[in-house]
Design a protein around this motif. Structure first.
Motif, PDB file in Angstrom:
ATOM      1  N   THR A   1       0.848  -1.196   0.000  1.00  7.65           N
ATOM      2  CA  THR A   1       0.000   0.000   0.000  1.00  7.65           C
ATOM      3  C   THR A   1       0.884   1.247   0.000  1.00  7.65           C
ATOM      4  OG1 THR A   1      -0.171   0.031   2.406  1.00  7.65           O
ATOM      5  CG2 THR A   1      -1.851  -1.247   1.199  1.00  7.65           C
ATOM      6  N   ALA A   2       0.250   2.410   0.052  1.00  7.43           N
ATOM      7  CA  ALA A   2       1.008   3.656  -0.136  1.00  7.43           C
ATOM      8  C   ALA A   2       2.177   3.776   0.832  1.00  7.43           C
ATOM      9  CB  ALA A   2       0.065   4.845   0.011  1.00  7.43           C
ATOM     10  N   ARG A   3       1.996   3.257   2.042  1.00  8.47           N
ATOM     11  CA  ARG A   3       3.106   3.438   2.984  1.00  8.47           C
ATOM     12  C   ARG A   3       4.311   2.557   2.623  1.00  8.47           C
ATOM     13  NH1 ARG A   3       0.980   3.273   8.529  1.00  8.47           N
ATOM     14  NH2 ARG A   3      -0.835   3.940   7.377  1.00  8.47           N
TER      15      ARG A   3
ATOM     16  N   PHE B   1      -0.314  12.488   8.471  1.00 14.22           N
ATOM     17  CA  PHE B   1       0.682  11.789   7.670  1.00 14.22           C
ATOM     18  C   PHE B   1       2.074  12.406   7.782  1.00 14.22           C
ATOM     19  CE2 PHE B   1      -3.378  10.217   6.207  1.00 14.22           C
ATOM     20  CZ  PHE B   1      -3.153   8.865   6.406  1.00 14.22           C
TER      21      PHE B   1
ATOM     22  N   VAL C   1       4.581  15.877   3.379  1.00 14.27           N
ATOM     23  CA  VAL C   1       3.409  15.343   2.685  1.00 14.27           C
ATOM     24  C   VAL C   1       2.929  16.392   1.680  1.00 14.27           C
ATOM     25  CG1 VAL C   1       1.015  14.598   3.021  1.00 14.27           C
ATOM     26  CG2 VAL C   1       2.775  13.938   4.671  1.00 14.27           C
TER      27      VAL C   1
ATOM     28  N   GLY D   1      -0.371  16.180  -0.129  1.00 13.56           N
ATOM     29  CA  GLY D   1      -1.752  16.396   0.299  1.00 13.56           C
ATOM     30  C   GLY D   1      -1.992  15.556   1.537  1.00 13.56           C
TER      31      GLY D   1
ATOM     32  N   THR E   1      -4.347  13.832   3.679  1.00 16.00           N
ATOM     33  CA  THR E   1      -5.741  13.394   3.632  1.00 16.00           C
ATOM     34  C   THR E   1      -6.457  13.659   4.954  1.00 16.00           C
ATOM     35  OG1 THR E   1      -4.608  11.538   2.594  1.00 16.00           O
ATOM     36  CG2 THR E   1      -6.991  11.540   2.456  1.00 16.00           C
TER      37      THR E   1
ATOM     38  N   ASP F   1       5.219  12.920  -0.146  1.00 13.43           N
ATOM     39  CA  ASP F   1       4.209  11.856  -0.189  1.00 13.43           C
ATOM     40  C   ASP F   1       2.978  12.383  -0.939  1.00 13.43           C
ATOM     41  OD1 ASP F   1       2.130  10.108   0.310  1.00 13.43           O
ATOM     42  OD2 ASP F   1       2.255  10.222   2.496  1.00 13.43           O
TER      43      ASP F   1
ATOM     44  N   THR G   1       0.394  10.529  -1.974  1.00 12.67           N
ATOM     45  CA  THR G   1      -0.631   9.471  -1.950  1.00 12.67           C
ATOM     46  C   THR G   1      -2.022  10.032  -2.250  1.00 12.67           C
ATOM     47  OG1 THR G   1       0.638   8.268  -0.294  1.00 12.67           O
ATOM     48  CG2 THR G   1      -1.687   7.699  -0.478  1.00 12.67           C
TER      49      THR G   1
ATOM     50  N   LYS H   1      -6.679   6.063  -4.202  1.00 10.53           N
ATOM     51  CA  LYS H   1      -7.373   7.349  -4.040  1.00 10.53           C
ATOM     52  C   LYS H   1      -7.724   7.881  -5.426  1.00 10.53           C
ATOM     53  CE  LYS H   1      -5.207   7.891   0.420  1.00 10.53           C
ATOM     54  NZ  LYS H   1      -6.245   7.646   1.412  1.00 10.53           N
TER      55      LYS H   1
HETATM   56  C1  LIG Z   1      -1.212  11.112   2.554  1.00 14.76           C
HETATM   57  C2  LIG Z   1      -1.172   9.655   2.887  1.00 14.76           C
HETATM   58  N1  LIG Z   1       0.022   9.052   3.035  1.00 14.76           N
HETATM   59  C3  LIG Z   1       0.119   7.744   3.329  1.00 14.76           C
HETATM   60  C4  LIG Z   1      -0.997   6.965   3.507  1.00 14.76           C
HETATM   61  C5  LIG Z   1      -0.844   5.526   3.861  1.00 14.76           C
HETATM   62  O1  LIG Z   1      -1.391   4.766   2.875  1.00 14.76           O
HETATM   63  P1  LIG Z   1      -1.722   3.201   2.990  1.00 14.76           P
HETATM   64  O2  LIG Z   1      -2.828   3.095   3.986  1.00 14.76           O
HETATM   65  O3  LIG Z   1      -2.147   2.861   1.597  1.00 14.76           O
HETATM   66  O4  LIG Z   1      -0.492   2.488   3.391  1.00 14.76           O
HETATM   67  C6  LIG Z   1      -2.260   7.541   3.356  1.00 14.76           C
HETATM   68  C7  LIG Z   1      -3.496   6.757   3.558  1.00 14.76           C
HETATM   69  O5  LIG Z   1      -4.589   7.236   3.645  1.00 14.76           O
HETATM   70  C8  LIG Z   1      -2.354   8.923   3.045  1.00 14.76           C
HETATM   71  O6  LIG Z   1      -3.536   9.524   2.906  1.00 14.76           O
END
Ligand SMILES: Cc1ncc(COP(=O)(O)O)c(C=O)c1O
Length: 407
Positions: A70-72, A97, A143, A145, A147, A172, A174, A198
């Motif tokens: 996933t994004a992380r 984040f 970061v 954006g 979220t 980041d 994401t 997203k």
């Molecule tokens: C800005 C941002 N970075 C990192 C993440 C982490 O992503 P993941 O839950 O896909 O690992 C998110 C998840 O919502 C995010 O919004």
């Protein structure tokens, strides 16, 4: 023998901060047959994916590929590979984040310094410059954006500040890739990472990254190959070995690059998903960003006409997610539960200092369409009414329709 029922997920309209509904074209791509990871047909898909990622990140970076996870996973790959133990890393935090970046950077052995901004705001270039002057970091990690607060931090000035001092800048993206124009090269960002779930409207599980030669030089200086795949005569880099094997960017470069040195087994179906998600976004082009802005303006007009207050500095709000203040006395979780159970619509709760104060409504990617914005507002109106908050009848939907009419 115990038997278990077929998978039968309830139909949902996902209007939270992600994951969101997956474009059916992406689901179809995911059902394509497996290929071996070194099959020329598959390596051609890998190369095409790299090419498409350069386009969506607006970069000439050769190194633009996918991290499985996933994004992380993308965040961790970049940070664990860029940061050597003892490096000073500056993290400007303006939401959840930013705290995540701080936590990961400190796990990588960085000396982390952070500056914080009230959630719902972003940093000015002067604030970042002061922190850079004071702390002289080797890396700035921020970061794009966040979220959690719905805010987007402008990066161009930070990029210029970092480049002029030879500091590496990681961001980041994401929440923003596919929903806002990302100008990796023009903003002078050295490395970026994102996720699929997203604005790219794919499933969670693949993280597109990009990084330039400045980062590649740092990473290859730390290259230590696994003994079992080391070619004869290979000499390890002088720098400290990257602390993760799975997220070792130096080995991943060899896997995605021309040498195609074996590393992990590429997640075939996730590569198909990422390739199709990005292909769809590129086909739509800049109209995609305009679609997100339009939905955001229409949603905000509707919420305000319902007497609800928008959260945060609207000049820096992302178009793909909107924070709305929960009216006093309303049972926040009760409304979300009713939205889900009676209307099949998911909206987001919030974290930390915003928990119980705002809901987050996503208008992302495939889900970001006029009919969904209208359905969500009408449902919210009905749920709020049940929980004692009475907006002027029909005002939200009327204002949203009017905003869409204005174009
Ligand atoms: C800005 C941002 N970075 C990192 C993440 C982490 O992503 P993941 O839950 O896909 O690992 C998110 C998840 O919502 C995010 O919004």
């Amino acid at each position: 023998m115990t038997t278990f029922p077929d998978l039968n997920p309830p139909p949902r309209l996902l209007m939270g901060p992600g994951p969101v509904g997956v474009d059916p074209r992406v689901l179809r791509a995911m059902s394509m047959p497996m290929l071996g990871q070194f099959d020329p047909a598959f390596t051609a898909y890998m190369n095409e994916t790299m090419e498409m990622l350069r386009l969506i990140y607006r970069t000439k970076n050769q190194w633009s590929f996918l991290i499985d996870g996933t994004a992380r996973a993308g965040v961790e790959t970049m940070l664990v590979s860029m940061i050597a133990p003892g490096d000073k890393v500056l993290v400007p935090i303006f939401g959840r984040f930013g705290h995540l970046l701080t936590e990961i950077a400190s796990r990588c052995g960085a000396e982390v310094v952070s500056i914080e901004r009230e959630w719902g705001t972003v940093f000015t270039p002067d604030e970042i410059e002061d922190a850079i002057r004071k702390h002289s970091p080797r890396i700035v990690a921020v970061v794009h954006g966040d979220t959690s607060t719905t805010m987007a931090q402008p990066l161009a000035e930070i990029g210029a500040l970092c480049r002029s001092r030879d500091i590496l800048l990681y961001s980041d993206a994401t929440a923003t890739l596919g929903g806002m124009a990302i100008e990796t090269d023009a903003w002078q960002v050295d490395a970026m990472s994102s996720g699929l779930q997203k604005c790219l409207s794919g499933p969670p599980g693949s993280s597109p990254i990009t990084f330039n030669d400045r980062v590649a030089a740092v990473v290859t200086g730390r290259k230590h190959l696994e003994a079992g795949i080391k070619p004869p005569g290979f000499v390890d880099g002088n720098g400290p070995r990257i602390a993760s094997n799975y997220f070792d960017l130096a080995m991943l470069m060899d896997y995605w690059g021309p040498s195609r040195l074996n590393h992990h087994t590429e997640a075939t179906s996730m590569l198909y998903a990422a390739r199709e998600s990005v292909r769809i976004a590129l086909e739509e082009g800049d109209a995609r960003f305009a679609r997100h802005v339009r939905a955001s303006e229409a949603l905000c007009a509707g919420l305000q006409a319902m007497g609800l207050a928008l959260f945060g500095d609207q000049a820096h709000k992302m178009p793909n997610v909107t924070g709305v203040t929960i009216p006093k006395g309303v049972d926040a979780d009760g409304v979300r539960t009713m939205m889900l159970e009676d209307f099949g619509i998911e909206i987001g709760t919030s974290f930390g200092p915003l928990h119980g104060k705002i809901w987050r409504i996503g208008t992302m990617g495939y889900v970001c369409r006029k009919e969904n914005v209208l359905i969500c507002l009408a449902a919210l109106d009905a749920c709020l009414r049940r929980f004692g908050y009475k907006a002027p009848p029909g005002a939200g939907v009327d204002a949203t329709l009017a905003a869409y009419d204005r174009g």
